[in-house]
Design an enzyme around this catalytic site. Structure first.
Site, PDB file in Angstrom:
ATOM      1  N   ASP A 247       0.982  -1.180  -0.010  1.00 34.61           N
ATOM      2  CA  ASP A 247      -0.087   0.036  -0.103  1.00 34.61           C
ATOM      3  C   ASP A 247       0.989   1.107  -0.178  1.00 34.61           C
ATOM      4  OD1 ASP A 247       0.402  -1.214   2.679  1.00 34.61           O
ATOM      5  OD2 ASP A 247      -0.475   0.648   3.631  1.00 34.61           O
ATOM      6  N   ASP A 257       4.850   7.756   1.028  1.00 36.55           N
ATOM      7  CA  ASP A 257       4.557   7.603   2.353  1.00 36.55           C
ATOM      8  C   ASP A 257       5.937   7.554   3.215  1.00 36.55           C
ATOM      9  OD1 ASP A 257       3.106   7.081   4.677  1.00 36.55           O
ATOM     10  OD2 ASP A 257       1.685   5.659   3.538  1.00 36.55           O
TER      11      ASP A 257
END
Ligand code: AMP
Ligand code: MG
Length: 471
Positions: A247, A257
C-alpha cells in the site's frame, strides 16, 4: 506569469468505478494555522502562490472542503489486509501544471473517513514535518517522489505516546494509485474496475501504451522498470524507506509515504530504522528483493487481464518480473559508478567498496562527498588501513571524473537527528531549525559553509537509533 489555480479543482479520480472511493465530508479543525508553505512548488504545479497564502487555502488545506478517500488493500509486512484505504487522508482535487502534468492534492491527517477503522484519522505535527523535510530532499536529489505543499497545524491535540500537536500535510503526487489499489480490486473480483484503473493510470503517467489488451502486460513492464530505477536511486543516497508495504508503493514510480524512513549515517547494509520492522524485512540491502516481492503481488492482482488462460498469463507476468533484478543491478551499478567518478564499474568493486564502508563503520554521505573533494577520507574509518587499501584499488580503476562525482554525491541529507531537532523546536514554536535544514536540503550538492555542521553525523547523545511510527 504567475499560474492561476484552476477553481474548483478537477476530480478525475471520481469518475472511476465507485468501488475505488468514498466521499468525505468537509471537516473543519479548531484553529488552523499554516506552519509552512511551499511557494516554489505551488508555481511549479500550477497553483497561485498568492492563493496558497490565503484563508481559502488555509480552509482547503486543513480539510474544510469535500473530498474523496481512496480505497486500497495491502500486504503489511507480508500479511494481506483486504481493506485499508485512506484512513486519515483524502484527495481534495487535481491540478494541471505549466508542464501539463496532472497532480493530486492529497491531505494527510485530515480526519476520519470510511476507511479509518479504529484510527482517529489524525497525524502529528512532527510526523508531517518529517514527511515534508524528507520528500523535499528527495526531490532535490532528482529522485521521483511525492512532494509537500504545506503543513497546517490544526490547533487540536492528537493522543499518541503523549499528547501531540495535530497537523495536516498537503501531499502532491502524480497519482496515489498503489500496488494495493490493484490488490483491492483483485480481491473483490472487480475485473472491469481493474481495467479502468490501468487505463486511468496509463493516461496520466505512462506515454506510449499499445491500444489492445497487450497494454496490460505493457503497463506491468513499465511499473517494473520504474521501480528498478527508483530502488537503485534510493540505495545510492543511503535511503531506507522503512515500510515498503504494497500500500506504500506507488505504481507511477514515485517514492511515497515517508514514515519511519531514514538516510544512513554509518553504513551497514542490513540497517533498519523502523521500530516495527523487527525482522529486518525492509533493511537497506533488502529493498530490491522486497520491491520485486511487491511487484509480484501487482502481477498476481492483474493476472486475469493478461490472458484468459491462467498459465499463459503467469508465463507473461514471469517473463516481465524476471527483468527486475537485472534492471535494478544495472541501475545500481551505474549509480555507484557515478558516485565513484567512474564511467563503468563492475558489481565486484561495488561489493568491495560497500564491504570496506561497513567494516570501517564509515559515514555513507560524508565518505562520498569528501571523496569528491579530494580531501582525506581515512578518518571516516575506524581502521584507516581498510580505507588505504580501498583507495589504492579505486585509483587503479582509471581516470576519475570529478564532475560526475559532484553531481552524484550530496553533501547534505536529512539526517535523523537533525529532523528530530527541527521537530522538537517546531513543537515549541521555533521554526528556525526547520527552515535552516530545508534551505541546505534544497541545494544538497552545494557547499553551505555557514551550515557545515548540518552535514555532520550525530554525536553519541544525538543519535536516533529508531524511528517510531508515532505518526
Ligand atoms: P501507513 O502505515 O501510514 O502507510 O498507514 C497504513 C494504513 O493505516 C492506511 O490505511 C492508513 O490510512 C491507516 N492509518 C494510519 N494511521 C491512521 C490514523 N491515525 N487513523 C486512521 N487510519 C490510519
Ligand atoms: Mg501508507
Amino acid at each position: 506569469m504567475t499560474p492561476i489555480m484552476q477553481q474548483p479543482f478537477e476530480f478525475t479520480y471520481e469518475n472511476l468505478p465507485e468501488v475505488l472511493h468514498r466521499a468525505v465530508e468537509a471537516l473543519p479543525v479548531a484553529n488552523p494555522q499554516f506552519v509552512i508553505t511551499n511557494e516554489k512548488l505551488a508555481e511549479h504545479i500550477g497553483i497561485s502562490p498568492v492563493w496558497l497564502k490565503s484563508d481559502a487555502a488555509l480552509q482547503a488545506l486543513s480539510g474544510n472542503a469535500p473530498a474523496i478517500a481512496m480505497a486500497y488493500a495491502g500486504h503489511q509486512f507480508g500479511h494481506f489486509v483486504p481493506s485499508l484505504g485512506d484512513g486519515r487522508a483524502k484527495l481534495i482535487g487535481e491540478v494541471i501544471g505549466p508542464d501539463h502534468i496532472r497532480r493530486d492534492l492529497h491531505l494527510k491527517g485530515s480526519g476520519r473517513t470510511f476507511y479509518s477503522r479504529g484510527g482517529d484519522g489524525r497525524a502529528t505535527l512532527g510526523a508531517m514535518l518529517r514527511e515534508y523535510i524528507v520528500s523535499e530532499a528527495m526531490a532535490a536529489y532528482g529522485i521521483p517522489t511525492t512532494r509537500a505543499l504545506a503543513v497546517v497545524a490544526t490547533g487540536e491535540k492528537v493522543p499518541r505516546e503523549r499528547l501531540e500537536q495535530g497537523a495536516v500535510l498537503t501531499r502532491i503526487a502524480r497519482s496515489h494509485v498503489r500496488v494495493g489499489t490493484f490488490q483491492y480490486l483483485a480481491a473483490r473480483g472487480e475485473d472491469d474496475a481493474l481495467r479502468a484503473l490501468v487505463d486511468y493510470e496509463v493516461a496520466r503517467n505512462f506515454a506510449g501504451a499499445p491500444a489492445g489488451p497487450e497494454r496490460f502486460i505493457w503497463f506491468l513492464k513499465q511499473v517494473i522498470a520504474r521501480q528498478a530505477q527508483l530502488i537503485a536511486q534510493w540505495m545510492c543516497v543511503g535511503f531506507i524507506h522503512g515500510v515498503m508495504n504494497t500500500d506504500n508503493m506507488s505504481v507511477c514510480g514515485e517514492t511515497i509515504d515517508y514514515g519511519p524512513c531514514a538516510f544512513m549515517d554509518a553504513f551497514h547494509p542490513q540497517k533498519v530504522f523502523s521500530s516495527i520492522d523487527q525482522n529486518g524485512r525492509y533493511a537497506w540491502d533488502k529493498q530490491p528483493v522486497m520491491a520485486l516481492w511487491n511487484l509480484t503481488r501487482l502481477a498476481e492482482a492483474m493476472l486475469t487481464l493478461f490472458d484468459v488462460d491462467r498459465d499463459k498469463a503467469i508465463a507473461l507476468a514471469e517473463a516481465e518480473l524476471q527483468k527486475f533484478m537485472p534492471a535494478f543491478e544495472t541501475a545500481f551499478e551505474t549509480g555507484m559508478a557515478r558516485k565513484l567518478g567512474l564511467q563503468i564499474c563492475d558489481g565486484e568493486f561495488i561489493a568491495i567498496t560497500l564491504q570496506a564502508l561497513a567494516d570501517g563503520n564509515a559515514d555513507f554521505t560524508n565518505f562520498f562527498s569528501t571523496l569528491t573533494t579530494g580531501a582525506d577520507v581515512t578518518s571516516f574509518f575506524v581502521n584507516a588501513d581498510i580505507c588505504i587499501e580501498w583507495l589504492a584499488a579505486w585509483r587503479a580503476h582509471g581516470v576519475i571524473d570529478g564532475a560526475l562525482m559532484r553531481a552524484a554525491n550530496p553533501i547534505f541529507t536529512p539526517r535523523n537527528h537533525r529532523i528530530e531537532q527541527a521537530i522538537v523546536a517546531a513543537n515549541a514554536g521555533d521554526l528556525q531549525p526547520l527552515h535552516r535544514l530545508l534551505k541546505v536540503l534544497a541545494q544538497p550538492f552545494e557547499q553551505h559553509p555557514d551550515e557545515a555542521e548540518l552535514a555532520l553525523p550525530p554525536t553519541a547523545e544525538e543519535e536516533v537509533t529508531q524511528t517510531f511510527c508515532g505518526t
